[in-house]
Design an enzyme around this catalytic site. Sequence first.
Site, short mmCIF file in Angstrom:
data_model
loop_
_atom_site.label_atom_id
_atom_site.label_comp_id
_atom_site.label_asym_id
_atom_site.label_seq_id
_atom_site.Cartn_x
_atom_site.Cartn_y
_atom_site.Cartn_z
N ASP A 37 72.97 58.03 21.24
CA ASP A 37 73.18 57.01 20.53
C ASP A 37 74.61 56.89 19.67
O ASP A 37 74.63 56.09 19.07
CB ASP A 37 72.11 56.86 19.35
CG ASP A 37 70.67 56.86 19.92
OD1 ASP A 37 70.38 55.95 20.98
OD2 ASP A 37 69.92 57.71 19.58
N ASP A 68 69.81 60.10 17.38
CA ASP A 68 70.14 61.62 17.58
C ASP A 68 71.39 62.09 17.40
O ASP A 68 71.70 63.29 17.47
CB ASP A 68 69.33 62.23 18.82
CG ASP A 68 70.08 61.68 19.82
OD1 ASP A 68 71.16 61.07 19.84
OD2 ASP A 68 69.49 61.62 21.27
N ASP A 127 66.25 54.36 16.78
CA ASP A 127 65.81 54.63 18.28
C ASP A 127 64.50 55.17 18.54
O ASP A 127 64.06 55.76 17.23
CB ASP A 127 67.01 55.85 18.47
CG ASP A 127 66.70 56.26 20.06
OD1 ASP A 127 66.77 55.59 20.82
OD2 ASP A 127 66.55 57.83 20.17
#
Length: 676
Positions: A530, A526, A337
Amino acid sequence: MADACCGPDLNPPATTEAHENGQRLWQVRDLQIAAAAALLLAISWLVGHTGADTAATVVALFAAVIAASTFVPNTAANLRHGRIGVGTLMTIAAVGAIALGQITEAAMLGILFSIAEGLEHYAVTKTRRGLRALLALVPPTVSVLRGGREVRIAPDELTVGDRMLVRPGERAATDGTIAAGSTSLDLSAITGESVPVEAGPGDQLHAGVINGGGAIEVDVTARASDSSLARIVHIVEEAQDRKGSGQRLADRIARPLVPAIMVLAALVAAIGALLGDPMLWIERALVVLVAASPYALAISVPLSVVAAIGAASRNGALVKGGAALEELGRITVVALDKSGTLTAGAPEVIDVVTVPGTTREQALSAAAALESRSEHPLATAILAATETVDPADDVTAVAGHGLRGTHHGAALWLGKPGWVTPGPLAADVDRLQCDGATVVLVERGGVVIAAIAVRDQLRPEAPEAIRQLAALGIETAMLTGDNHRTAQALAEQAGIGTVHAELLPEDKARLLPEIARGRHIAMVGDGVNDAPALATANVGVAMGAMGTDVAIETADIALMGEDLRHLPQVLAHARHARAVMLQNIGLSLAIIGVLIPLAATGVLGLATVVFVHELAEVLVIANAIRAARTTPLPGQPENRRTTGPVHVSMPPPRDDLGDDCCASAPRPVAARIDRQ
């Protein structure tokens, strides 16, 4: 060693209190017993050389009985519950050897088996003691301010709301929030990172950190037994009991192997008795029992898992069980991410472009009116750039797009270009995105009034971490809900070749199998936004999870620190640990496969088989301990706890690009970037 191959307790039993108390190798009870039995056996040998054969036999019998005391009682207890295992095989072999007059061989079997058990207990205790050493980071006493004066109490007496006084050089006894004073905090014992972190009023403090600056007052937010440090130890200890696929493989092999060995030995004795001397073939059957013992196989993977997980936890990575560890060792693709993972997670407003009749302050005030109700990372940046905030009403978040609400009677929208039409600001939006900024548009009453550019800087260690992943043969991809241009600019700085942009949370989960293409993939995020992708990936990895319950519970792996270089380090560690497991399984099966025919045909006697088999078990145990080794990757500090960070020089954001710099940028969801 309990008989644990054919019942619920297939794995080696938990270390006993006596073993837990053994701080040194020579203090392990099994090894002490083995040493005493070996001394008696040596005395027996010396007495035998004097011609006193009867006395020598009696002493050797004492040696055999003493050595067998480490496993025969457990065997008898398990037999009463209908469980058979390795100890059963050893007991039958020892009793049979004594019945056949091979007392010295029986003593050797018991001595070597006790040594193997002792080394196993020592290895398990050592790794668990290393993990529990984290709890020793809590000081024995702590200063608190009560009734206007300072008192010293035990950490267990702390209650939520107490105010701790932490002086320079002292460790925090539990979690809290700094109420007064500024300092630098040493987090190395918790996260594995050696760089001190500046902290002041309002900042969080975690149990076990060292106060390296001035005296601070801390409001306690958790009891010592519920602190982040205590949770880490609890989670890892639970994780060590979870089985990985390799451990289940060893279980599946060992479970039917024990009764099969007993049947094989019985067949050797029965068929051999029909062909020749019954006593000869009974002796060979006893040798087969020892030769085919799967003890080394049964302990090979569990011991490796305990060692590897304990080592990972001491280096700032929580690995939730053997399954996660083994799967991590198979990873060949990593999806990351962007926000908070590749970037520092501290976005700032870098530019505000408005339409005529709207000021910068008015634009920021309108954006802040909506963001005051949001927990999005961009909200912090916008609110920090706004002097006063007048919250909007009826604020609704549209996942992956933005926010809408009403402010003083007018409809107010804040969101990404496309969801909010840029209108006259389209050229400015393109320019800002080409500069690597994330752009949000503000719309009031159906008319766009401003474009706000926010940029979250790339983590300085990110390019090095990506290079280390590439050196491991691991392909990387970026997943982000941001626009293509911003994502491309940041990916070029990081050295990531594949970018998937403009994604909703569910899109990330959907794309993972496509990115993996049949390979094993890890998702790094995190742990909250996600969550779908973390659950979909073979392994979910949460970054910067120190003190974050959701992140620790969601992911399979939780990296406690903020340094992205922990990711390639834990991947390399998992690969090493998995290799050790496979080596142990292969060695265990090879030993069994070689010794059985040699024992059945009489090539090897009981004494030789005992020695070779127990030596193999010692080798397996020693190899399993290797799973605890962590070797720094090229370019990493030798010891993060005592060495400074590796500084990476980052190129500045590009600001020499024209408005049409990205005119030819591809528009599909996934775009491949050619590295320069």
